[in-house]
Design an enzyme around this catalytic site. Sequence first.
Site: not given
Length: 376
Positions: A367-368
């Site tokens: 997600h980062c």
Amino acid sequence: MNSRRHFLTRLAYVTGLGGLTSPILAKLPDRVTSTGPGAATWRMPDEHGPQERVFLAFAAQSRVWGTQADAVNRAVARLARTIAHHQPVSVLCRPAQRKQAQNHCGSDNTEFLEVPLDDIWVRDYGGCFVTDGKDRLGLVDFNFKGWGGKQGARNDGAVAPWLAQVTGATLLESNLVGEGGGIEVDGHGTAILTESCWVNDNRNPSRSRADIEAELKHNLGLRRVIWLPGIVSKDITDAHVDFYARFVRPGVVIANLDNDPESYDYDLTREHLRILRKATDADGRRLQVHTLPPPLDGRDNVHTRNNDDLALGYINYLPINGAVVAPHFGDDAADGYCRELLEDLYPGRVIELVNIDEIASGGGGIHCVTKNMPKV
């Protein structure tokens, strides 16, 4: 003990990262205030709806990552190829690395956009996409400052306005400093945030929680904010929420539950779980909370061995069109449980487990390093 981007002193941010600002950034869209009358027409959609594309940054460099930079970029490329099986991908890269990015990421369903960059964490520095319900796309710039000044961000801090330009989104201005990984929404007016990230003088000095909440409600069209305490200074992000709690859909949440008694997250995730189980969303629903523990065993390699920055957690997954992309850490039981839970909670979607050891070694996850653009 699990850790996330623990004050990477090797970044030497005092020297500055990257080069000159790109000429493309010299002509940017006009900023529109996202507060005040009419601002509530903009709303941050949830990530589980239809997406136009996903952005990634093929941008690891040796001054940040040392000798691991190439391996980190190859991990980003693995994600790009996986996502491209399901929907379009846009890879951000420095002009000098475009050919390398193309060779590793492939060309199927993938485009390459040249822009000066410092690092790979496009979720955090790329702003937040919003929609107005009338086929208009906006992007809120949260004034990325390197997680409270812990890393140089000369180039990354300019990506959100540039991204608004290349996507045709209306650039919306916020008075807050923050990061995209610090925001989790259900798309229907509810957000989960950590106080350690937002109510922090390294980002928003002298701003109260009430002040910050009020502006985020304007910025993102929120009606209800659920605050988790988080924890300050244990990692460079000051505990982004996308490592602790994620919405599956309105009323349904997956929470990180660390089962390593030696981890600072052991007690913290239990406190978060207590808060979430008592919380209600913007429509008054009591949250249904599922837990997803990190692995206790995993691959032993150069990226994971004796690494205090290692981020072992499945919760930093990415929903995309027809699939969910999650990490594979080499713990058969934990990997299997992650797959089973996501299959149950995302019926009809393919669960793609990808080895991201190199990215996790820097304290982040899937997600980062991705940013989803909603379809309007």
